[in-house]
Design a protein around this motif. Structure first.
Motif, mmCIF file in Angstrom:
data_model
loop_
_atom_site.group_PDB
_atom_site.id
_atom_site.type_symbol
_atom_site.label_atom_id
_atom_site.label_comp_id
_atom_site.label_asym_id
_atom_site.label_seq_id
_atom_site.Cartn_x
_atom_site.Cartn_y
_atom_site.Cartn_z
ATOM 1 N N ARG A 134 2.630 -0.641 -23.367
ATOM 2 C CA ARG A 134 1.290 -0.641 -22.783
ATOM 3 C C ARG A 134 1.284 -1.283 -21.398
ATOM 4 N N LEU A 135 2.096 -2.330 -21.227
ATOM 5 C CA LEU A 135 2.180 -2.975 -19.919
ATOM 6 C C LEU A 135 2.773 -2.043 -18.868
ATOM 7 N N ILE A 136 3.802 -1.296 -19.237
ATOM 8 C CA ILE A 136 4.431 -0.398 -18.274
ATOM 9 C C ILE A 136 3.529 0.793 -17.972
ATOM 10 N N ASN B 279 0.763 8.520 -8.761
ATOM 11 C CA ASN B 279 0.721 9.748 -9.562
ATOM 12 C C ASN B 279 1.872 9.848 -10.551
ATOM 13 N N TRP B 280 2.669 8.816 -10.676
ATOM 14 C CA TRP B 280 3.754 8.838 -11.659
ATOM 15 C C TRP B 280 3.172 8.826 -13.073
ATOM 16 N N ASN C 150 -2.616 2.158 -13.155
ATOM 17 C CA ASN C 150 -3.831 1.408 -12.808
ATOM 18 C C ASN C 150 -3.537 0.308 -11.796
ATOM 19 N N ARG C 151 -2.368 -0.293 -11.892
ATOM 20 C CA ARG C 151 -1.993 -1.321 -10.911
ATOM 21 C C ARG C 151 -1.916 -0.715 -9.511
ATOM 22 N N LEU D 100 0.821 -1.201 0.000
ATOM 23 C CA LEU D 100 0.000 0.000 0.000
ATOM 24 C C LEU D 100 0.859 1.256 0.000
ATOM 25 N N ARG D 101 1.957 1.232 0.745
ATOM 26 C CA ARG D 101 2.864 2.376 0.763
ATOM 27 C C ARG D 101 3.476 2.608 -0.618
ATOM 28 N N PHE D 102 3.888 1.534 -1.272
ATOM 29 C CA PHE D 102 4.470 1.673 -2.610
ATOM 30 C C PHE D 102 3.439 2.225 -3.592
ATOM 31 N N ALA D 103 2.216 1.703 -3.543
ATOM 32 C CA ALA D 103 1.192 2.141 -4.490
ATOM 33 C C ALA D 103 0.853 3.616 -4.282
#
Length: 363
Positions: free
Chosen positions: A341-343, A161-162, A348-349, A153-156
């Motif tokens: 597209r994956l990166i 906002n990147w 969204n991840r 959660l901290r990482f996300a």
């Protein structure tokens, strides 16, 4: 004479069986209105029944009901009464939601013990289907402790906002092992009843893989690294530094520039002292990655895509050399726009990870 009579009886029986199993037993309100209109126009009940695909008794009942009550809908109280009340149905739904892995038989015993109402397991399924609940295969995910969820959660939250310009500096890397003989349960076969264990419907595979190849790769928005084949075992700290970081990652970092960021997971070869010392000496910044987060790493989808492409080949690899050659070919054949597209999906991840409070996401 007896033969012809027997033939007629057999014919009537066959037609009756087909008729019972091949037609509907009810009509909607709109269809009932149309059927009544055709009866009023002078058509016979048999003709109307044939047109709507129902039995003659259905047409007879709706015609009698219309003549008696002048209504197209079913009268209240028709049909078998429900053994469970609306309140008991809601309790059954709550019981299933609280115990997601209970079988219908287990829910039956729990429901009968709590309410005293004895119902069958099929009734349990019918009631749950009415509430939109169906038995499905569970999704699989890594074991996450409360601390893992906090770190994810901290990482996300710190990276949600990147923008694409930020992720363009990140090289996502990972190792993966591919086996010659695999069974991912994705292959389907056309079979008839009773042919499950027919030889033509069995996918044979070696339980231990029949040999495997370990590879390492890295992807970013601008391109990808070469695919490194790790021969003779797994990756340790020395091989990671000598065969991957120094000859592959260091030149790639120089090509991207000073803002280069290396992403690798928390595997033991990545966190040893000699690895950290080498990265500090080469001034390579490493992204702080949460443990047990394969769903956040877009390169996992690349490995899955390569595995699918190899499995879909007309001739599957039979040896280690053939598997290695196939991996190198498929790695270079992946279009760059798919990697990009994956990166880009990292935003969204992170959003899904925040929504799941650090839990497993759909990725």
């Amino acid at each position: 004479m007896h033969y012809s009579l027997f033939s007629k009886v057999l014919f009537v029986f066959i037609i009756s069986v087909q008729y019972i199993h091949g037609v509907r037993r009810f009509l909607s309100v709109t269809e009932t209105a149309r059927a009544v209109q055709q009866l009023e126009d002078g058509h016979t009940q048999r003709e109307v029944a044939r047109r709507f695909g129902v039995s003659c008794s259905v047409i007879s009942r709706l015609w009698t009901r219309f003549q008696t009550c002048h209504t197209y809908s079913r009268l209240p109280g028709q049909g078998r009464s429900r053994i469970t009340s609306a309140r008991q149905d809601r309790y059954l739904r709550t019981l299933a939601l609280r115990n997601r892995q209970y079988t219908a038989r287990a829910l039956e015993h729990a429901f009968n013990g709590a309410t005293g109402v004895h119902v069958s397991d099929q009734t349990i399924r019918n009631r749950l289907h009415e509430h939109g609940l169906r038995a499905c295969r569970p999704a699989r995910g890594p074991v996450l402790t409360p601390q893992h969820r906090v770190n994810r959660l901290r990482f996300a939250r710190s990276h949600v906002n990147w923008q694409a310009r930020h992720w363009s500096q990140v090289l996502f890397t990972d190792e993966s092992r591919f086996h010659i003989s695999t069974c991912d349960r994705r292959v389907r076969v056309w079979r008839q009843t009773g042919e499950r264990y027919a030889q033509c419907n069995i996918v044979q595979h070696d339980r231990f893989g029949g040999g495997s190849v370990m590879v390492w790769g890295g992807i970013c928005i601008q391109g990808r690294t070469e695919l490194v084949v790790v021969n003779g075992g797994s990756v340790n700290a020395a091989r990671y530094n000598n065969d991957i970081l120094h000859p592959v990652v260091r030149p790639f970092a120089g090509a991207i520039g000073h803002d280069f960021i290396l992403m690798h997971d928390n595997a033991r070869p990545h966190t040893t002292r000699i690895t950290r010392q080498y990265l500090d000496r080469e001034t390579i910044e490493v992204m702080e990655w949460p443990a047990r987060s394969p769903d956040l790493n877009p390169i996992e989808h690349v490995w899955d895509l390569i595995s699918r492409r190899i499995a879909g080949r007309n001739t599957a690899p039979q040896t280690i050399q053939q598997l290695t050659q196939a991996l190198l070919q498929e790695w270079m054949a992946i279009p760059q726009y798919m990697i990009r597209r994956l990166i880009i999906s990292m935003r969204n991840r992170c959003r899904e990870c925040i929504t799941a409070r650090g839990g497993t996401t759909s990725y």
